[in-house]
Design a protein around this motif. Structure first.
Motif, PDB file in Angstrom:
ATOM      1  N   GLU A   5      -2.179   5.676   2.444  1.00 14.74           N
ATOM      2  CA  GLU A   5      -2.906   4.967   1.388  1.00 14.74           C
ATOM      3  C   GLU A   5      -4.022   5.842   0.817  1.00 14.74           C
ATOM      4  OE1 GLU A   5      -5.023   0.685   0.399  1.00 14.74           O
ATOM      5  OE2 GLU A   5      -4.408   1.111   2.449  1.00 14.74           O
ATOM      6  N   LYS A  31       2.915   2.763  -2.359  1.00 17.26           N
ATOM      7  CA  LYS A  31       3.386   2.145  -1.125  1.00 17.26           C
ATOM      8  C   LYS A  31       3.729   3.240  -0.129  1.00 17.26           C
ATOM      9  CE  LYS A  31       8.333   1.683  -1.772  1.00 17.26           C
ATOM     10  NZ  LYS A  31       9.424   0.760  -1.570  1.00 17.26           N
ATOM     11  N   SER A  40      -3.144   3.684   6.831  1.00 19.61           N
ATOM     12  CA  SER A  40      -4.306   4.069   6.019  1.00 19.61           C
ATOM     13  C   SER A  40      -4.244   5.521   5.548  1.00 19.61           C
ATOM     14  CB  SER A  40      -5.602   3.809   6.779  1.00 19.61           C
ATOM     15  OG  SER A  40      -5.639   4.548   7.984  1.00 19.61           O
ATOM     16  N   GLU A  84      -4.569   7.011  -2.975  1.00 19.78           N
ATOM     17  CA  GLU A  84      -5.843   6.829  -3.678  1.00 19.78           C
ATOM     18  C   GLU A  84      -6.309   8.139  -4.304  1.00 19.78           C
ATOM     19  OE1 GLU A  84      -8.296   5.128  -0.626  1.00 19.78           O
ATOM     20  OE2 GLU A  84      -7.542   3.099  -0.995  1.00 19.78           O
ATOM     21  N   TRP A  97       0.182  -0.997  -2.991  1.00 14.94           N
ATOM     22  CA  TRP A  97      -1.219  -0.772  -3.296  1.00 14.94           C
ATOM     23  C   TRP A  97      -1.373  -0.826  -4.806  1.00 14.94           C
ATOM     24  CZ3 TRP A  97       0.413   3.984  -0.349  1.00 14.94           C
ATOM     25  CH2 TRP A  97       0.439   3.737   1.024  1.00 14.94           C
TER      26      TRP A  97
END
Length: 186
Positions: free
Chosen positions: A93, A13, A90, A97, A2
């Motif tokens: 992830e 990752k 997700s 984020e 990412w």
């Protein structure tokens, strides 16, 4: 992997954990074509096949060394055999984020007028680069000249850690940037 938006060097990752909670080393796969044996750390290689370690949990990890405390089970029955990268990652992830949002929040904010100017330059470059790439390159060269002349002066009064935090960068990514700014520093 990412790629961050603004948090330079904070590439994320999916990392894995074995059943005992340990982090496995890279997986080496002998492809039989000589002395070089490539290694892999993509989460799907830890599938227990051919004596590889079997990971049962995943989490977000970052190139800066950050590892999320929250882990998620890997449902091996749902991992597509031929396309394991399609498995839903997700949740890790989103954790990564959140990590990069915290990095960006700790960075020194750009003054609004400068942020608007940079945005306008990017928009203008997008307009020009397809129709007149040499002019776009000339613009980038002019921006590089500003960086090269001002970069060395503004970095001298601070430590690498202070600068990395202010820029929302990792120290490794910062070192590459500072080598451009000041050859005497690195």
């Amino acid at each position: 992997m990412w790629e961050p938006d603004g948090a330079e060097g904070h590439v994320g990752k999916v990392g894995v954990l074995l059943e005992d909670g340990t982090v496995p080393g890279p997986v080496y796969i002998d492809i039989g074509s000589g002395s070089y044996v490539p290694s892999f750390t993509d989460w799907w290689y830890y599938d227990g096949v051919h004596r590889r370690p079997l990971a049962d949990r995943m989490r977000a990890v970052c190139a800066c060394g950050w590892q999320c405390e929250t882990t998620y089970p890997i449902d091996r029955k749902r991992v597509p055999r031929r396309e394991p990268y399609l498995y839903d990652t997700s949740a890790p992830e989103k954790d990564w984020e959140d990590h990069t949002r915290r990095i960006n929040a700790a960075a020194v904010p750009l003054p609004e007028d400068v942020a608007r100017l940079i945005s306008r330059i990017r928009e203008r470059l997008d307009d020009i680069e397809d129709t007149d790439p040499l002019t776009a390159l000339r613009i980038v060269g002019a921006l590089d000249a500003v960086v090269e002349s001002d970069g060395p002066y503004v970095t001298r009064a601070h430590t690498d850690e202070e600068i990395a935090t202010a820029l929302g960068s990792t120290e490794k990514a910062l070192a590459a940037r500072l080598r451009r700014y000041d050859n005497t520093r690195y």
